[in-house]
Design a protein around this motif. Structure first.
Motif, PDB file in Angstrom:
ATOM      1  N   PHE A  61       0.837  -1.200   0.000  1.00 42.72           N
ATOM      2  CA  PHE A  61       0.000   0.000   0.000  1.00 42.72           C
ATOM      3  C   PHE A  61       0.876   1.255   0.000  1.00 42.72           C
ATOM      4  O   PHE A  61       0.595   2.232  -0.700  1.00 42.72           O
ATOM      5  CB  PHE A  61      -0.931   0.016   1.213  1.00 42.72           C
ATOM      6  N   TYR A  62       1.942   1.219   0.799  1.00 38.38           N
ATOM      7  CA  TYR A  62       2.873   2.352   0.870  1.00 38.38           C
ATOM      8  C   TYR A  62       3.519   2.597  -0.495  1.00 38.38           C
ATOM      9  O   TYR A  62       3.567   3.736  -0.982  1.00 38.38           O
ATOM     10  CB  TYR A  62       3.945   2.059   1.920  1.00 38.38           C
ATOM     11  N   LYS A  66       3.447   5.745  -3.236  1.00 40.44           N
ATOM     12  CA  LYS A  66       4.664   6.380  -3.724  1.00 40.44           C
ATOM     13  C   LYS A  66       4.702   6.413  -5.255  1.00 40.44           C
ATOM     14  O   LYS A  66       5.058   7.421  -5.867  1.00 40.44           O
ATOM     15  CB  LYS A  66       5.891   5.627  -3.193  1.00 40.44           C
ATOM     16  N   ILE A  67       4.336   5.284  -5.868  1.00 43.26           N
ATOM     17  CA  ILE A  67       4.317   5.236  -7.334  1.00 43.26           C
ATOM     18  C   ILE A  67       3.264   6.196  -7.877  1.00 43.26           C
ATOM     19  O   ILE A  67       3.494   6.916  -8.854  1.00 43.26           O
ATOM     20  CB  ILE A  67       4.062   3.799  -7.822  1.00 43.26           C
ATOM     21  N   ARG A  68       2.096   6.221  -7.229  1.00 48.70           N
ATOM     22  CA  ARG A  68       1.016   7.094  -7.676  1.00 48.70           C
ATOM     23  C   ARG A  68       1.395   8.576  -7.600  1.00 48.70           C
ATOM     24  O   ARG A  68       0.856   9.401  -8.327  1.00 48.70           O
ATOM     25  CB  ARG A  68      -0.242   6.861  -6.833  1.00 48.70           C
ATOM     26  N   SER A  69       2.315   8.913  -6.708  1.00 55.69           N
ATOM     27  CA  SER A  69       2.716  10.314  -6.580  1.00 55.69           C
ATOM     28  C   SER A  69       3.539  10.797  -7.772  1.00 55.69           C
ATOM     29  O   SER A  69       3.684  12.003  -7.983  1.00 55.69           O
ATOM     30  CB  SER A  69       3.522  10.521  -5.290  1.00 55.69           C
ATOM     31  N   GLN A  87      -8.798  -5.487  -0.299  1.00 57.22           N
ATOM     32  CA  GLN A  87      -9.055  -5.115  -1.689  1.00 57.22           C
ATOM     33  C   GLN A  87      -9.501  -3.667  -1.790  1.00 57.22           C
ATOM     34  O   GLN A  87      -9.089  -2.937  -2.693  1.00 57.22           O
ATOM     35  CB  GLN A  87     -10.104  -6.053  -2.282  1.00 57.22           C
ATOM     36  N   VAL A  88     -10.344  -3.245  -0.854  1.00 62.61           N
ATOM     37  CA  VAL A  88     -10.777  -1.844  -0.844  1.00 62.61           C
ATOM     38  C   VAL A  88      -9.588  -0.922  -0.594  1.00 62.61           C
ATOM     39  O   VAL A  88      -9.423   0.109  -1.258  1.00 62.61           O
ATOM     40  CB  VAL A  88     -11.878  -1.609   0.219  1.00 62.61           C
ATOM     41  N   MET A  89      -8.724  -1.285   0.354  1.00 66.91           N
ATOM     42  CA  MET A  89      -7.538  -0.475   0.638  1.00 66.91           C
ATOM     43  C   MET A  89      -6.627  -0.384  -0.576  1.00 66.91           C
ATOM     44  O   MET A  89      -6.032   0.666  -0.845  1.00 66.91           O
ATOM     45  CB  MET A  89      -6.776  -1.064   1.820  1.00 66.91           C
ATOM     46  N   ALA A  90      -6.519  -1.485  -1.317  1.00 72.17           N
ATOM     47  CA  ALA A  90      -5.689  -1.475  -2.522  1.00 72.17           C
ATOM     48  C   ALA A  90      -6.211  -0.448  -3.516  1.00 72.17           C
ATOM     49  O   ALA A  90      -5.440   0.321  -4.107  1.00 72.17           O
ATOM     50  CB  ALA A  90      -5.662  -2.863  -3.156  1.00 72.17           C
TER      51      ALA A  90
END
Length: 230
Positions: A61-62, A66-69, A87-90
Motif C-alpha cells: 500500500f505504501y 509512492k508510485i502514484r505520486s 481489496q478496498v484499501m488497494a
C-alpha cells in the motif's frame, strides 16, 4: 514489447511469473532492492506494475502511494490476503486491480492483457483534443488531470476513465454495470465495491479543486454528472 515491473519478495513466485509472462512477449523486470523500489521503477519505466502487499520494511500500500505520486501507470496487486477490506484499501491507495494468491497464471495474464488493451491498445481512450472543458472545468486528456480556476488535481487511470465517461455523458444516468464494463471489461472479475471506492475518490478530488456535489447517485439506477459549478 510492453514492460512489467514485478515487486514480489518471494523469488520462486517472481521467477515463475516472469518466465510465464515472457512467453506472451512481455518484458518483465523483478525488483532487486526493496530500498530502491522507486528508483528501479523509474529506471524500468514500465507499462504496468505487479505489486505484492507483504514486503520487507514497507507494505505494498505504501509503495502504491509512492508510485502514484509520480506516475499513473496501472498497478495490479498480488496478495495472499483475501479480505474485502484489503481489496478496498488497494483501490483506495491507487490500485487498478487485485488478484488473490494462490493465483492461476492464465488469470493473471488475462487481466494484464485486458488492462494493456484498455489503456494502450484498441480500447484506449481516443484523444480528439488535449482537453475537454465545461464552464471552466477542464479535464486534461494527456496528463490525466482536472483543473478548475487554476487548481489542479491528478487522476489515476480508473478515475480518469470514469470521469471522462461522465463528462462525455453530462446529465445522463450511467448504470453501475456500464461503468464496471468500461473499467474491467468483465464486471465479474472485480468486487462491486471497487467502483464505489473510485467514485468516492473522484468526488473528493473534485471537491479539492472547488467542485461539490457534481457526481450524484441516482438510487436504483447509477450515477450522473451534473454541472453544479457553472
Amino acid at each position: 514489447m510492453k514492460r512489467i515491473f514485478l515487486i514480489e519478495d518471494d523469488p520462486k513466485i517472481a521467477n515463475l511469473l516472469k518466465e510465464y509472462l515472457e512467453k506472451y512477449e512481455y518484458s518483465v523486470t523483478i525488483v532487486q532492492s526493496f530500498d530502491r523500489i522507486i528508483n528501479e521503477f523509474t529506471e524500468s519505466d514500465p507499462h504496468l506494475v505487479l505489486l505484492d502487499i507483504n514486503l520487507p520494511r514497507y507494505d505494498g500500500f505504501y509503495w502504491c502511494r509512492k508510485i502514484r505520486s509520480i506516475s499513473n501507470c496501472p498497478i495490479v496487486f498480488l496478495s495472499a490476503r483475501d479480505s474485502g477490506m484489503d481489496q478496498v484499501m488497494a483501490m483506495e491507495n491507487g490500485g487498478d486491480d487485485y488478484i488473490t494468491k494462490p493465483f492461476n497464471f492464465d488469470v493473471v495474464q488475462a487481466k494484464i492483457k485486458s488492462i494493456m488493451r484498455r489503456i494502450y491498445g484498441e480500447y484506449a481512450v481516443t484523444k480528439q483534443a488535449d482537453f475537454i472543458e465545461i464552464n471552466q472545468f477542464i479535464l486534461h486528456l494527456t496528463s490525466m488531470e482536472i483543473e478548475y480556476h487554476g487548481t489542479i488535481a491528478s487522476l489515476t487511470k480508473n478515475e480518469f476513465i470514469l470521469l471522462k465517461e461522465f463528462v462525455e455523458h453530462e446529465n445522463q444516468v450511467l448504470s453501475r454495470t456500464h461503468l464496471l464494463e468500461i473499467l474491467w471489461d468483465d464486471e465479474h472479475f472485480v468486487d462491486d465495491n471497487t467502483l464505489s471506492v473510485n467514485i468516492t475518490r473522484i468526488r473528493k478530488k473534485l471537491e479539492d479543486i472547488g467542485i461539490k456535489d457534481s457526481i450524484q447517485t441516482v438510487r436504483g439506477a447509477g450515477y450522473k454528472l451534473v454541472n453544479t459549478w457553472g
